[in-house]
Structure formats: C-alpha cells, structure tokens
Enzyme design. Structure first.
Site, PDB file in Angstrom:
ATOM      1  N   CYS A   1      -6.264   2.037   5.523  1.00 36.26           N
ATOM      2  CA  CYS A   1      -6.964   0.825   5.953  1.00 36.26           C
ATOM      3  C   CYS A   1      -6.461   0.403   7.335  1.00 36.26           C
ATOM      4  O   CYS A   1      -5.563   1.019   7.907  1.00 36.26           O
ATOM      5  CB  CYS A   1      -6.740  -0.294   4.947  1.00 36.26           C
ATOM      6  SG  CYS A   1      -5.054  -0.951   4.953  1.00 36.26           S
TER       7      CYS A   1
ATOM      8  N   GLU B   1       0.769   3.905   1.763  1.00 33.40           N
ATOM      9  CA  GLU B   1       1.149   4.357   3.105  1.00 33.40           C
ATOM     10  C   GLU B   1       2.299   3.533   3.667  1.00 33.40           C
ATOM     11  O   GLU B   1       3.237   4.090   4.256  1.00 33.40           O
ATOM     12  CB  GLU B   1      -0.053   4.275   4.061  1.00 33.40           C
ATOM     13  CG  GLU B   1      -1.229   5.136   3.655  1.00 33.40           C
ATOM     14  CD  GLU B   1      -2.247   4.444   2.749  1.00 33.40           C
ATOM     15  OE1 GLU B   1      -3.369   4.940   2.665  1.00 33.40           O
ATOM     16  OE2 GLU B   1      -1.902   3.407   2.119  1.00 33.40           O
TER      17      GLU B   1
ATOM     18  N   CYS C   1      -2.676  -0.384   7.422  1.00 33.04           N
ATOM     19  CA  CYS C   1      -1.864   0.837   7.400  1.00 33.04           C
ATOM     20  C   CYS C   1      -1.998   1.604   8.710  1.00 33.04           C
ATOM     21  O   CYS C   1      -1.019   2.185   9.198  1.00 33.04           O
ATOM     22  CB  CYS C   1      -2.256   1.707   6.215  1.00 33.04           C
ATOM     23  SG  CYS C   1      -1.846   0.922   4.628  1.00 33.04           S
TER      24      CYS C   1
ATOM     25  N   HIS D   1       0.848  -1.193   0.000  1.00 30.76           N
ATOM     26  CA  HIS D   1       0.000   0.000   0.000  1.00 30.76           C
ATOM     27  C   HIS D   1       0.881   1.241   0.000  1.00 30.76           C
ATOM     28  O   HIS D   1       1.996   1.231   0.543  1.00 30.76           O
ATOM     29  CB  HIS D   1      -0.891   0.025   1.242  1.00 30.76           C
ATOM     30  CG  HIS D   1      -1.983  -0.986   1.221  1.00 30.76           C
ATOM     31  ND1 HIS D   1      -3.118  -0.858   1.972  1.00 30.76           N
ATOM     32  CD2 HIS D   1      -2.111  -2.157   0.542  1.00 30.76           C
ATOM     33  CE1 HIS D   1      -3.910  -1.891   1.767  1.00 30.76           C
ATOM     34  NE2 HIS D   1      -3.313  -2.705   0.904  1.00 30.76           N
TER      35      HIS D   1
END
Length: 143
Positions: free
Chosen positions: A76, A48, A79, A46
């Site tokens: 999410c 992040e 993260c 991801h």
C-alpha cells in the site's frame, strides 16, 4: 517468496488478512513479518512494515541498500513510503491490490521522483497468494 507465503499462512491462522513479507540481503533473510493489525490493534502493523523493521534491527541500520522485499500482495501507499525511506533496492510481490496497491494498481510511486528509487517485479507466485486470500475471505463470510 515461499517464506513470505509461509508468513501469510501464519497471519491466516491468527485471523489476520493473510499477507506475508520477508526482506532478503545477500541471499539471507534479515527480516520477516505478517499482518498483525487485529492482534496489535495497530493500523500500521502491515506485513511489509514489520519485515522492514525487523530487517533494520537485524543489521542495525535503517538503510537497507542492496536488500529485496518479497511480499505476497502489492504494498500500500504507507508501505511504499517505508520502502522508499528504508532504501530497499527491489520489491517483488505476488497479487495486485486493486483497492490499496501503490506500485501500479491504484497509484504508482515507482515512477515518481524520490530521493531513492527501487525496482518492482509483480506476479511472482500470484496464484498461491490469491488462493490464500480468497480462502480467508470465503471462510470469514461463511463463519
């Protein structure tokens, strides 16, 4: 947030869901990233997490005290866990994520009792982030 949006554009160009993130400390970008799940075949790639990892490597410390994460989309749960573990002070994001968002949309980890708490600001450059996401999914459906 403009740099995070630029990262999201990079993801878009690579066929990835267009989400971008940057980590800033003392007015300096110390980490940046965009989604790479498809390219790396990695469900943890991801934006992040890539930005947080880059920031930690940049300052040679996993503790990102005093740093701010800017993300084009609400992080999410995975993260959010990394945000807590890395001790970021604040998260600023654009668009809410009604399917996976962990900072208020689906679940809110900010109000929990962790060993580290962080502030959240939402809706920053939301329209730009939403427009990019809509364009991506429209092109995907049409293609």
């Amino acid at each position: 947030m403009r740099v995070a949006l630029s990262e999201a554009e990079c993801a878009f160009e690579k066929g990835e869901v267009p989400i971008g993130a940057v980590v800033v400390k003392n007015d300096t970008i110390i980490g940046r990233g965009h989604n790479m799940k498809e390219r790396l075949n990695d469900p943890t790639a991801h934006a992040e997490l890539i930005a947080i990892t880059a920031a930690a490597h940049s300052i040679r410390d996993w503790r990102l005290n005093g740093a701010i994460l800017y993300s084009t989309v609400e992080p999410c749960l995975m993260c959010a866990g990394a945000i807590i573990q890395s001790r970021l002070d604040m998260v600023v994001y654009g668009a809410r994520d009604e399917k996976f968002g962990a900072l208020g949309s689906v679940i809110d980890v900010c109000g929990s009792r962790w060993n580290w708490n962080f502030k959240t600001v939402s809706g920053v450059m939301k329209e730009e982030a939403v427009k990019l996401l809509k364009r991506f999914f429209e092109e995907r459906r049409d293609g």
